[in-house]
Design a protein around this motif. Structure first.
Motif, PDB file in Angstrom:
ATOM      1  N   VAL A   1       0.840  -1.202   0.000  1.00  0.00           N
ATOM      2  CA  VAL A   1       0.000   0.000   0.000  1.00  0.00           C
ATOM      3  C   VAL A   1       0.873   1.249   0.000  1.00  0.00           C
ATOM      4  O   VAL A   1       0.614   2.204  -0.735  1.00  0.00           O
ATOM      5  N   ALA A   2       1.914   1.246   0.805  1.00  0.00           N
ATOM      6  CA  ALA A   2       2.827   2.402   0.850  1.00  0.00           C
ATOM      7  C   ALA A   2       3.463   2.634  -0.516  1.00  0.00           C
ATOM      8  O   ALA A   2       3.591   3.775  -0.964  1.00  0.00           O
ATOM      9  N   GLY A   3       3.830   1.561  -1.194  1.00  0.00           N
ATOM     10  CA  GLY A   3       4.419   1.698  -2.532  1.00  0.00           C
ATOM     11  C   GLY A   3       3.433   2.260  -3.540  1.00  0.00           C
ATOM     12  O   GLY A   3       3.784   3.132  -4.349  1.00  0.00           O
ATOM     13  N   VAL A   4       2.207   1.790  -3.478  1.00  0.00           N
ATOM     14  CA  VAL A   4       1.173   2.296  -4.390  1.00  0.00           C
ATOM     15  C   VAL A   4       0.906   3.777  -4.113  1.00  0.00           C
ATOM     16  O   VAL A   4       0.808   4.585  -5.040  1.00  0.00           O
ATOM     17  N   LEU A   5       0.804   4.132  -2.847  1.00  0.00           N
ATOM     18  CA  LEU A   5       0.549   5.531  -2.493  1.00  0.00           C
ATOM     19  C   LEU A   5       1.687   6.440  -2.938  1.00  0.00           C
ATOM     20  O   LEU A   5       1.452   7.542  -3.436  1.00  0.00           O
ATOM     21  N   LYS A   6       2.925   5.979  -2.781  1.00  0.00           N
ATOM     22  CA  LYS A   6       4.064   6.790  -3.211  1.00  0.00           C
ATOM     23  C   LYS A   6       4.046   6.982  -4.728  1.00  0.00           C
ATOM     24  O   LYS A   6       4.264   8.088  -5.210  1.00  0.00           O
ATOM     25  N   THR A   7       3.776   5.922  -5.446  1.00  0.00           N
ATOM     26  CA  THR A   7       3.705   6.025  -6.912  1.00  0.00           C
ATOM     27  C   THR A   7       2.603   6.988  -7.326  1.00  0.00           C
ATOM     28  O   THR A   7       2.810   7.851  -8.186  1.00  0.00           O
TER      29      THR A   7
END
Length: 84
Positions: free
Chosen positions: A23-29
């Protein structure tokens, strides 16, 4: 029975951590894409403002056409920000 519960709980924790990382990776992207889109829209708006200011200072067919072109050019990146 307690050992089985502990194993299941550990697996759940590991799974939750993996999900949090995903989720953190998706949000950062998503945030990076939004930032790039808004940056492009700002650049276009500044160019359009300069063309409009030139039109106001020197109203000619050439500066009118430049302002129109700047508006069209600025519209493209602005439309991409409408999703946010």
């Amino acid at each position: 029975m307690a050992a089985a519960t502990t194993i299941v709980s550990a697996e759940a924790i590991i799974s939750a951590r993996a999900t949090e990382t995903q989720v953190a990776g998706v949000l950062k992207t998503y945030a990076d894409i939004a930032e790039a889109n808004y940056s492009d829209a700002l650049t276009g708006a500044k160019s359009m403002r300069a063309a409009i200011n030139e039109l106001i200072a020197n109203p000619t067919p050439k500066t009118l056409e430049a302002a129109r072109t700047a508006w069209i050019d600025a519209r493209v990146p602005y439309m991409q920000t409408e999703a946010f």
